[in-house]
Design a protein around this motif. Sequence first.
Motif, PDB file in Angstrom:
ATOM      1  N   GLU A  74    -122.616   1.805  55.685  1.00  0.00           N
ATOM      2  CA  GLU A  74    -122.890   0.922  54.546  1.00  0.00           C
ATOM      3  C   GLU A  74    -124.033  -0.021  54.896  1.00  0.00           C
ATOM      4  OE1 GLU A  74    -121.446   0.858  51.581  1.00  0.00           O
ATOM      5  OE2 GLU A  74    -119.787   2.270  51.899  1.00  0.00           O
ATOM      6  N   VAL A  75    -124.955  -0.194  53.954  1.00  0.00           N
ATOM      7  CA  VAL A  75    -126.054  -1.144  54.152  1.00  0.00           C
ATOM      8  C   VAL A  75    -125.877  -2.329  53.214  1.00  0.00           C
ATOM      9  CG1 VAL A  75    -127.666   0.629  54.914  1.00  0.00           C
ATOM     10  CG2 VAL A  75    -127.523   0.053  52.495  1.00  0.00           C
ATOM     11  N   ILE A  76    -126.617  -3.389  53.476  1.00  0.00           N
ATOM     12  CA  ILE A  76    -126.525  -4.605  52.678  1.00  0.00           C
ATOM     13  C   ILE A  76    -127.435  -4.462  51.459  1.00  0.00           C
ATOM     14  CG2 ILE A  76    -126.782  -7.115  52.706  1.00  0.00           C
ATOM     15  CD1 ILE A  76    -126.697  -6.886  55.817  1.00  0.00           C
TER      16      ILE A  76
ATOM     17  N   ILE B 245    -127.972  -9.016  47.749  1.00  0.00           N
ATOM     18  CA  ILE B 245    -127.245  -9.823  48.730  1.00  0.00           C
ATOM     19  C   ILE B 245    -128.200 -10.339  49.792  1.00  0.00           C
ATOM     20  CG2 ILE B 245    -125.307  -9.868  50.335  1.00  0.00           C
ATOM     21  CD1 ILE B 245    -124.566  -9.344  47.406  1.00  0.00           C
ATOM     22  N   ILE B 246    -129.142  -9.497  50.187  1.00  0.00           N
ATOM     23  CA  ILE B 246    -130.133  -9.919  51.187  1.00  0.00           C
ATOM     24  C   ILE B 246    -130.899 -11.146  50.692  1.00  0.00           C
ATOM     25  CG2 ILE B 246    -132.292  -9.293  52.343  1.00  0.00           C
ATOM     26  CD1 ILE B 246    -131.262  -6.437  52.510  1.00  0.00           C
ATOM     27  N   SER B 247    -131.323 -11.109  49.443  1.00  0.00           N
ATOM     28  CA  SER B 247    -132.095 -12.219  48.886  1.00  0.00           C
ATOM     29  C   SER B 247    -131.264 -13.494  48.799  1.00  0.00           C
ATOM     30  CB  SER B 247    -132.622 -11.842  47.498  1.00  0.00           C
ATOM     31  OG  SER B 247    -133.493 -10.730  47.573  1.00  0.00           O
ATOM     32  N   LEU B 248    -130.031 -13.368  48.315  1.00  0.00           N
ATOM     33  CA  LEU B 248    -129.170 -14.549  48.172  1.00  0.00           C
ATOM     34  C   LEU B 248    -128.834 -15.164  49.522  1.00  0.00           C
ATOM     35  CD1 LEU B 248    -126.687 -13.310  45.402  1.00  0.00           C
ATOM     36  CD2 LEU B 248    -128.406 -15.100  45.166  1.00  0.00           C
ATOM     37  N   VAL B 249    -128.439 -14.331  50.469  1.00  0.00           N
ATOM     38  CA  VAL B 249    -128.075 -14.834  51.798  1.00  0.00           C
ATOM     39  C   VAL B 249    -129.302 -15.393  52.508  1.00  0.00           C
ATOM     40  CG1 VAL B 249    -127.165 -14.214  54.066  1.00  0.00           C
ATOM     41  CG2 VAL B 249    -126.096 -13.288  51.998  1.00  0.00           C
ATOM     42  N   GLY B 250    -130.429 -14.702  52.367  1.00  0.00           N
ATOM     43  CA  GLY B 250    -131.656 -15.192  52.987  1.00  0.00           C
ATOM     44  C   GLY B 250    -132.053 -16.555  52.466  1.00  0.00           C
TER      45      GLY B 250
ATOM     46  N   ASN C  66    -130.550  -3.511  58.230  1.00  0.00           N
ATOM     47  CA  ASN C  66    -130.271  -2.289  57.478  1.00  0.00           C
ATOM     48  C   ASN C  66    -130.958  -1.068  58.088  1.00  0.00           C
ATOM     49  OD1 ASN C  66    -128.544  -3.237  55.528  1.00  0.00           O
ATOM     50  ND2 ASN C  66    -130.087  -3.450  53.935  1.00  0.00           N
ATOM     51  N   GLN C  67    -132.144  -1.283  58.647  1.00  0.00           N
ATOM     52  CA  GLN C  67    -132.956  -0.173  59.141  1.00  0.00           C
ATOM     53  C   GLN C  67    -132.588   0.255  60.558  1.00  0.00           C
ATOM     54  OE1 GLN C  67    -136.821  -1.934  58.750  1.00  0.00           O
ATOM     55  NE2 GLN C  67    -136.774  -1.927  56.499  1.00  0.00           N
ATOM     56  N   ASP C  68    -131.980  -0.651  61.321  1.00  0.00           N
ATOM     57  CA  ASP C  68    -131.650  -0.362  62.717  1.00  0.00           C
ATOM     58  C   ASP C  68    -130.301   0.361  62.798  1.00  0.00           C
ATOM     59  OD1 ASP C  68    -130.813  -0.512  65.449  1.00  0.00           O
ATOM     60  OD2 ASP C  68    -132.272  -2.119  65.763  1.00  0.00           O
ATOM     61  N   LEU C  69    -130.325   1.617  63.221  1.00  0.00           N
ATOM     62  CA  LEU C  69    -129.112   2.439  63.240  1.00  0.00           C
ATOM     63  C   LEU C  69    -128.170   2.091  64.390  1.00  0.00           C
ATOM     64  CD1 LEU C  69    -130.617   5.943  62.359  1.00  0.00           C
ATOM     65  CD2 LEU C  69    -129.600   4.250  60.818  1.00  0.00           C
TER      66      LEU C  69
END
Length: 270
Positions: free
Chosen positions: A3-5, A9-14, A56-59
Amino acid sequence: MREVIPQTIISLVGDMISNRETHASLNSLFLYAGAPGEPPEGNKQVKAISWIQRVNQDLTVNPLEVLGKLLEKYMEEILDENKSWEKDRIVENKKIIAAMEKYGLHYLQGGLVVTGAHTPSKSLEDYIKENNLEYFDFEFNRALKNVDTSPREAISAASNMLETICKVYIEVNKLEMPAKQDLRPVWNIVKKDLGFDASKVEDGDLQKILTGLFSIVEGIGELRTHASSAHGMGKTVYRIEPRHARLAIHSAHTASLFLLETWKKRKTSF
């Protein structure tokens, strides 16, 4: 499935993090959350959003685990809505929670973010908190956290959660603890004391449900013994998958909630 973010959500949390932290504290927060790499360049907002996108990009990392740790200090701080600046924070927290729920994500105490697949167990968490049953928090959170990454560990935690409830019941009601304290022996004592006897239920349909529920409890204990991380594996190899662990956790949830509700109704021990 990883699951990715979601970008929303990224914008709000950032935005929230950049408003509440300095550059130095923001770096420390991401380090605590396990975010990969060095701090990105740019102002605080750009840095926070870029760093979450990198997660999100780092596996090598679990995005939801990192998100949970990023949110932990904000979601669990005690705020007073009578203070204007704290009221603004409450509104901001609720906005993030509402956005997460649209994507089937839920924040749990202890810095955990889980998907909608775990929500049936949320009612048990609420019941635990309402009745100050802090005994079960550890196993409950361990089960949720490990269901996808380590299903055997999750099965062990699901069984331990039931065992813990039974042991607390035995201690509180001053019953004799069995010599062997695996799930089946402690469950049998609790079942007898609470009068869990499906054969005495007149409604045939309810009798079938209760019979199945009691069988599930024993099955969870046996699955833990034979296939979980708690015991060495024998000749039979159990190919445990996340769906099996999720089934065990949800089943443990149902049995635990029924036990707690029955205890409260019949014994009023809380």
